[in-house]
Design a protein around this motif. Sequence first.
Motif, mmCIF file in Angstrom:
data_model
loop_
_atom_site.group_PDB
_atom_site.id
_atom_site.type_symbol
_atom_site.label_atom_id
_atom_site.label_comp_id
_atom_site.label_asym_id
_atom_site.label_seq_id
_atom_site.Cartn_x
_atom_site.Cartn_y
_atom_site.Cartn_z
ATOM 1 N N ILE A 1 -2.883 8.115 -11.876
ATOM 2 C CA ILE A 1 -2.715 7.762 -10.455
ATOM 3 C C ILE A 1 -3.386 6.427 -10.153
ATOM 4 N N LEU A 2 -4.614 6.249 -10.619
ATOM 5 C CA LEU A 2 -5.341 5.001 -10.363
ATOM 6 C C LEU A 2 -4.642 3.819 -11.029
ATOM 7 N N VAL B 1 0.836 -1.208 0.000
ATOM 8 C CA VAL B 1 0.000 0.000 0.000
ATOM 9 C C VAL B 1 0.867 1.253 0.000
ATOM 10 N N ALA B 2 1.909 1.258 0.820
ATOM 11 C CA ALA B 2 2.813 2.413 0.877
ATOM 12 C C ALA B 2 3.514 2.625 -0.457
ATOM 13 N N LEU B 3 4.060 1.546 -1.026
ATOM 14 C CA LEU B 3 4.787 1.655 -2.292
ATOM 15 C C LEU B 3 3.868 2.111 -3.415
ATOM 16 N N ALA B 4 2.676 1.547 -3.480
ATOM 17 C CA ALA B 4 1.732 1.933 -4.527
ATOM 18 C C ALA B 4 1.295 3.383 -4.376
ATOM 19 N N SER B 5 1.109 3.832 -3.134
ATOM 20 C CA SER B 5 0.645 5.206 -2.915
ATOM 21 C C SER B 5 1.709 6.239 -3.287
ATOM 22 N N CYS C 1 -6.014 -5.846 -4.383
ATOM 23 C CA CYS C 1 -6.730 -5.172 -3.288
ATOM 24 C C CYS C 1 -5.850 -4.107 -2.639
ATOM 25 N N CYS C 2 -4.552 -4.378 -2.510
ATOM 26 C CA CYS C 2 -3.634 -3.389 -1.944
ATOM 27 C C CYS C 2 -3.528 -2.163 -2.849
ATOM 28 N N GLY C 3 -3.503 -2.376 -4.172
ATOM 29 C CA GLY C 3 -3.457 -1.245 -5.098
ATOM 30 C C GLY C 3 -4.696 -0.380 -5.004
ATOM 31 N N ILE C 4 -5.873 -1.034 -4.915
ATOM 32 C CA ILE C 4 -7.126 -0.274 -4.762
ATOM 33 C C ILE C 4 -7.121 0.490 -3.440
ATOM 34 N N ALA C 5 -6.675 -0.176 -2.360
ATOM 35 C CA ALA C 5 -6.619 0.485 -1.055
ATOM 36 C C ALA C 5 -5.655 1.664 -1.075
ATOM 37 N N ALA C 6 -4.542 1.542 -1.818
ATOM 38 C CA ALA C 6 -3.587 2.645 -1.919
ATOM 39 C C ALA C 6 -4.242 3.864 -2.566
ATOM 40 N N PHE C 7 -5.029 3.634 -3.599
ATOM 41 C CA PHE C 7 -5.723 4.755 -4.237
ATOM 42 C C PHE C 7 -6.724 5.392 -3.277
ATOM 43 N N LEU C 8 -7.463 4.566 -2.536
ATOM 44 C CA LEU C 8 -8.406 5.112 -1.558
ATOM 45 C C LEU C 8 -7.686 5.937 -0.500
ATOM 46 N N LEU D 1 -15.565 6.369 -1.031
ATOM 47 C CA LEU D 1 -14.672 5.316 -0.557
ATOM 48 C C LEU D 1 -15.453 4.152 0.041
ATOM 49 N N VAL D 2 -16.546 4.458 0.737
ATOM 50 C CA VAL D 2 -17.378 3.416 1.324
ATOM 51 C C VAL D 2 -18.068 2.608 0.232
#
Length: 335
Positions: A113-114, A93-97, A241-248, A186-187
């Motif tokens: 970005i996405l 998540v950190a790396l993707a963000s 899922c981590c990539g999607i969470a990073a965008f959120l 986000l929800v």
Amino acid sequence: MTQPASPARPVAPKRAPAEHRPRVIRFDVRTLSLLGVLAILVLVGGVTQPDSFLDTDNLQLVLTQASVIGVVTVGMTFVIISGGIDLSVGAIVALASVWATTVATQEYGFAGILFTAVIVGLGCGLVNGLLIAYGGIVPFIATLAMLASGRGLALQITDGKTQMVTIDPVLKLGERDAYVLGIPPLVMVFAAVTVIGWLLLNRTTFGRRSVAVGGNAEAARLAGIDVRRQRLYLYLLSGLCCGIAAFLLIVLAGSGQNTNGNLYELDAIAATIIGGTLLTGGRGTITGSVLGVLIFTTIQNIFALNNLETAVQQIAKGAIIVAAVLVQRRTATSV
């Protein structure tokens, strides 16, 4: 004189095998128990902080905060059901963000970005999957190595600095004007990921194969399942899922930092465990994992509103995890 034949007795419908009935009951009891815990927490929050906890803004905040870690937890649930573990989700998540918020990436706008966040997540998941499924490395070691290297690369990209987002469409997603019927975007993304995850686990062969691999990998192989390929797909799913969470998280924070996703791996594993997923694999539910996320997020919110120390939060979280594992062991031995 022959007596008339007696009418045939109606044949009673066959009952389901005994081994299947308790499983449904346990599922209902487990889900209801989690809902009961969540209801008690809401009651505690309403009693201790009646003016602030039940406020609409605070409830929206709780759901928004749960969305980021919730998306990660959906991917983690699949991995643990298959008998694996992923300690690298926070680092991914950190790396993707940070990769998605560099100046070069932001030149491509919202889509850039996405796309970058998702691709980085998938890339890290691919590396994990190849190392574990085809490299023969234990999941704990492979994902631990990804945790260290991901954090290091994120630090190198940012040089320890916060990368501010300057793309208006991204920032506006986190504003109140973007809410739909009072629900933050986000929800809604979290809800969509949850529904897709539930369908994938319960209504597809992919889900059945994941459970089979976690229950008995050798039996799954003899049944014709490509165990290595299935594990690769599962870590790809976790990375997605981590990539999607990073965008959120980028939308929520308006920036990318190398400290993003700190301890997400522990939070996701904890939520998955108290949701009823066995650490040994072979059983788990998306519904339970999501309820676990909501329970932990609500606890953190109540503690923050009551100005309790972070150390107390961590102690409470640890106690909940231990209690959940003990319940799991007792349930497993009673079957």
